[in-house]
Design a protein around this motif. Sequence first.
Motif, PDB file in Angstrom:
ATOM      1  N   ASN A  79       4.188   7.434 -14.496  1.00 38.69           N
ATOM      2  CA  ASN A  79       4.653   6.026 -15.016  1.00 38.69           C
ATOM      3  C   ASN A  79       5.813   5.705 -14.220  1.00 38.69           C
ATOM      4  N   ALA A  80       5.412   4.253 -13.656  1.00 43.28           N
ATOM      5  CA  ALA A  80       6.669   3.654 -12.944  1.00 43.28           C
ATOM      6  C   ALA A  80       7.458   2.663 -13.946  1.00 43.28           C
ATOM      7  N   LYS A  81       8.895   2.765 -13.637  1.00 45.61           N
ATOM      8  CA  LYS A  81       9.597   1.801 -14.330  1.00 45.61           C
ATOM      9  C   LYS A  81       9.505   0.447 -14.151  1.00 45.61           C
ATOM     10  N   ALA A  82       9.001  -0.502 -14.801  1.00 50.86           N
ATOM     11  CA  ALA A  82       8.744  -1.816 -14.435  1.00 50.86           C
ATOM     12  C   ALA A  82       7.294  -1.741 -13.916  1.00 50.86           C
ATOM     13  N   SER A  83       7.324  -1.904 -12.351  1.00 47.24           N
ATOM     14  CA  SER A  83       6.145  -1.615 -11.816  1.00 47.24           C
ATOM     15  C   SER A  83       6.245  -1.284 -10.293  1.00 47.24           C
ATOM     16  N   ILE A  84       5.195  -0.864  -9.640  1.00 42.90           N
ATOM     17  CA  ILE A  84       5.276  -0.585  -8.245  1.00 42.90           C
ATOM     18  C   ILE A  84       5.098  -2.038  -7.594  1.00 42.90           C
ATOM     19  N   SER A  85       6.197  -2.623  -7.118  1.00 41.94           N
ATOM     20  CA  SER A  85       6.341  -3.800  -6.605  1.00 41.94           C
ATOM     21  C   SER A  85       5.929  -4.018  -5.106  1.00 41.94           C
ATOM     22  N   HIS A  86       6.215  -3.022  -4.311  1.00 44.74           N
ATOM     23  CA  HIS A  86       6.073  -2.994  -2.694  1.00 44.74           C
ATOM     24  C   HIS A  86       4.721  -2.659  -2.473  1.00 44.74           C
ATOM     25  N   PRO A  87       4.198  -2.982  -1.202  1.00 43.39           N
ATOM     26  CA  PRO A  87       2.868  -2.677  -0.645  1.00 43.39           C
ATOM     27  C   PRO A  87       3.023  -1.410   0.000  1.00 43.39           C
ATOM     28  N   GLY A  88       2.155  -0.517  -0.269  1.00 43.48           N
ATOM     29  CA  GLY A  88       2.224   0.832   0.531  1.00 43.48           C
ATOM     30  C   GLY A  88       1.522   1.896  -0.080  1.00 43.48           C
ATOM     31  N   PRO A  89       1.452   3.158   0.423  1.00 46.98           N
ATOM     32  CA  PRO A  89       0.882   4.237  -0.004  1.00 46.98           C
ATOM     33  C   PRO A  89       1.362   4.919  -1.334  1.00 46.98           C
ATOM     34  N   MET A  90       0.420   5.376  -2.208  1.00 46.22           N
ATOM     35  CA  MET A  90       0.778   6.424  -3.244  1.00 46.22           C
ATOM     36  C   MET A  90       0.154   7.607  -2.821  1.00 46.22           C
ATOM     37  N   ALA A  91       1.033   8.709  -3.124  1.00 48.69           N
ATOM     38  CA  ALA A  91       0.520  10.114  -3.011  1.00 48.69           C
ATOM     39  C   ALA A  91       1.326  10.947  -4.247  1.00 48.69           C
ATOM     40  N   PHE A  92       0.487  12.215  -4.310  1.00 48.51           N
ATOM     41  CA  PHE A  92       1.328  13.110  -5.082  1.00 48.51           C
ATOM     42  C   PHE A  92       1.035  14.522  -4.717  1.00 48.51           C
ATOM     43  N   TYR A 117      -3.349  13.982  -3.961  1.00 43.47           N
ATOM     44  CA  TYR A 117      -3.931  12.675  -4.098  1.00 43.47           C
ATOM     45  C   TYR A 117      -3.266  11.803  -3.244  1.00 43.47           C
ATOM     46  N   GLN A 118      -4.101  10.948  -2.735  1.00 45.88           N
ATOM     47  CA  GLN A 118      -3.742   9.904  -1.669  1.00 45.88           C
ATOM     48  C   GLN A 118      -4.526   8.751  -1.806  1.00 45.88           C
ATOM     49  N   ASP A 119      -4.170   7.475  -1.874  1.00 46.54           N
ATOM     50  CA  ASP A 119      -4.646   6.161  -1.909  1.00 46.54           C
ATOM     51  C   ASP A 119      -4.630   5.714  -0.495  1.00 46.54           C
ATOM     52  N   MET A 127      -3.777  -6.439   4.175  1.00 46.54           N
ATOM     53  CA  MET A 127      -3.827  -4.822   3.489  1.00 46.54           C
ATOM     54  C   MET A 127      -3.398  -4.851   2.148  1.00 46.54           C
ATOM     55  N   THR A 128      -4.637  -4.443   1.266  1.00 46.04           N
ATOM     56  CA  THR A 128      -4.405  -4.690   0.047  1.00 46.04           C
ATOM     57  C   THR A 128      -4.305  -3.166  -0.643  1.00 46.04           C
ATOM     58  N   TRP A 129      -3.372  -3.055  -1.444  1.00 43.73           N
ATOM     59  CA  TRP A 129      -2.895  -1.749  -1.825  1.00 43.73           C
ATOM     60  C   TRP A 129      -3.368  -1.398  -3.255  1.00 43.73           C
ATOM     61  N   PRO A 130      -4.139  -0.117  -3.591  1.00 48.99           N
ATOM     62  CA  PRO A 130      -4.303  -0.129  -5.127  1.00 48.99           C
ATOM     63  C   PRO A 130      -3.444   0.120  -6.216  1.00 48.99           C
ATOM     64  N   SER A 131      -2.375   0.570  -5.623  1.00 47.95           N
ATOM     65  CA  SER A 131      -0.961   0.901  -6.509  1.00 47.95           C
ATOM     66  C   SER A 131      -0.148  -0.078  -6.693  1.00 47.95           C
ATOM     67  N   GLN A 132      -0.168  -1.247  -5.782  1.00 46.30           N
ATOM     68  CA  GLN A 132       0.809  -2.352  -5.882  1.00 46.30           C
ATOM     69  C   GLN A 132       0.541  -3.073  -6.947  1.00 46.30           C
ATOM     70  N   PRO A 214      -2.968  -4.547  10.651  1.00 46.62           N
ATOM     71  CA  PRO A 214      -3.783  -3.343  11.318  1.00 46.62           C
ATOM     72  C   PRO A 214      -5.282  -3.241  10.675  1.00 46.62           C
ATOM     73  N   THR A 215      -5.903  -2.623  11.576  1.00 49.89           N
ATOM     74  CA  THR A 215      -7.252  -2.483  11.400  1.00 49.89           C
ATOM     75  C   THR A 215      -7.649  -0.982  10.956  1.00 49.89           C
ATOM     76  N   SER A 216      -6.869  -0.260  10.804  1.00 47.07           N
ATOM     77  CA  SER A 216      -6.911   1.065  10.294  1.00 47.07           C
ATOM     78  C   SER A 216      -5.529   1.421   9.948  1.00 47.07           C
ATOM     79  N   TYR A 217      -5.629   2.612   8.974  1.00 44.77           N
ATOM     80  CA  TYR A 217      -4.301   3.069   8.641  1.00 44.77           C
ATOM     81  C   TYR A 217      -4.421   4.478   8.167  1.00 44.77           C
ATOM     82  N   THR A 218      -3.466   5.392   8.753  1.00 41.93           N
ATOM     83  CA  THR A 218      -3.548   6.651   8.292  1.00 41.93           C
ATOM     84  C   THR A 218      -2.236   7.108   7.592  1.00 41.93           C
ATOM     85  N   PRO A 219      -2.465   7.621   6.256  1.00 36.95           N
ATOM     86  CA  PRO A 219      -1.414   7.915   5.453  1.00 36.95           C
ATOM     87  C   PRO A 219      -0.507   8.910   5.960  1.00 36.95           C
ATOM     88  N   PRO A 220       0.875   8.717   5.605  1.00 39.99           N
ATOM     89  CA  PRO A 220       1.953  10.016   6.239  1.00 39.99           C
ATOM     90  C   PRO A 220       1.681  11.435   5.338  1.00 39.99           C
TER      91      PRO A 220
END
Length: 227
Positions: A79-92, A117-119, A127-132, A214-220
Motif C-alpha cells: 500500500n501507498a500512503k495517499a497514492s502513487i502520484s508520479h509516472p514511472g515503473p513499479m517493481a518488487f 514483479y515489474q510493470d 506513456m501511461t503507467w499502470p501504477s500511477q 519514447p517508442t520503447s522502454y526497458t525497466p531498470p
Amino acid sequence: MKLSTAIAFLVAAVAEGHYTFPSVANSQDWYYVRTTANFQSNGPVTNVQSEDMRCYQRTPGTGAPGTLNVTAGQSIAYNAKASISHPGPMAFYIAKVPTGQTAATFDGKGKVWSKIYQDHPKLGGTMTWPSQGARSVNVQIPKCLQDGDYLLRAEHVGLHSASSAGGAQFYISCAQITVSGGTGTYSPKNLVAIPGYLTATDPGIMINIYYPVPTSYTPPGPAVETC
C-alpha cells in the motif's frame, strides 16, 4: 502572506506530490514494513549508489515490529500512503533471509535480491503507467519459494524529472514476511546487490518521458524471475 507561512505551504505542497509505502495487506502503517527515512517528509532517494536504496530505513539495523505470514502463491497488496502520484515503473524484489537470522534482523546486504514483479507502460501519444494513481499494488509471492523468512522490497521510480542523471526519484520500503507452503524450487538467475544494481545513466532511469515520447522502454534492474 508571512514568509514562514509561505515556506510551510511550499513544503506541504512538495510533500503532497510524494508518497511512501508503509503497509502491506490490511495492516497498520509501519507494523510489517520497516519505517523509512521519509516517513514524514515523503521525499525520495535520488542517489542510486546510496545505502538508502536498499530499504530506505530510518534506523538501519532496526526491524519492523511484526512479520507477516504469507502462503507461497498468494497475492498481497503493498500500500501507498495517499497514492502513487508520479509516472514511472513499479517493481518488487525479494531476498531470502539467511539461516540464523530473521526477517527482523536481516540487513539485506549482498547479492541476495531478485525481482519478482515489474510493470510496463502503455506506449503511444503518451506513456501511461499502470501504477500511477494507485493506492496499492498487488504482488504475487512466487509459489516456488522455499519456506522461511524474506524481505519484500517495493520500488517505484518517479520519472517526471528524469531527463538528466540523478533526476529519477525512488520510493522504496521493505516488508518482513514469512513464507510457507512453497515448493522450494525457486532458483533465480539474476541475483543483485542493492545498491549496485543500477547506475544513474541507465536508460530506464535517465529518460525524458514527455518529448519526444519514447517508442520503447526497458525497466531498470534485472529481469523478472519466474518459477
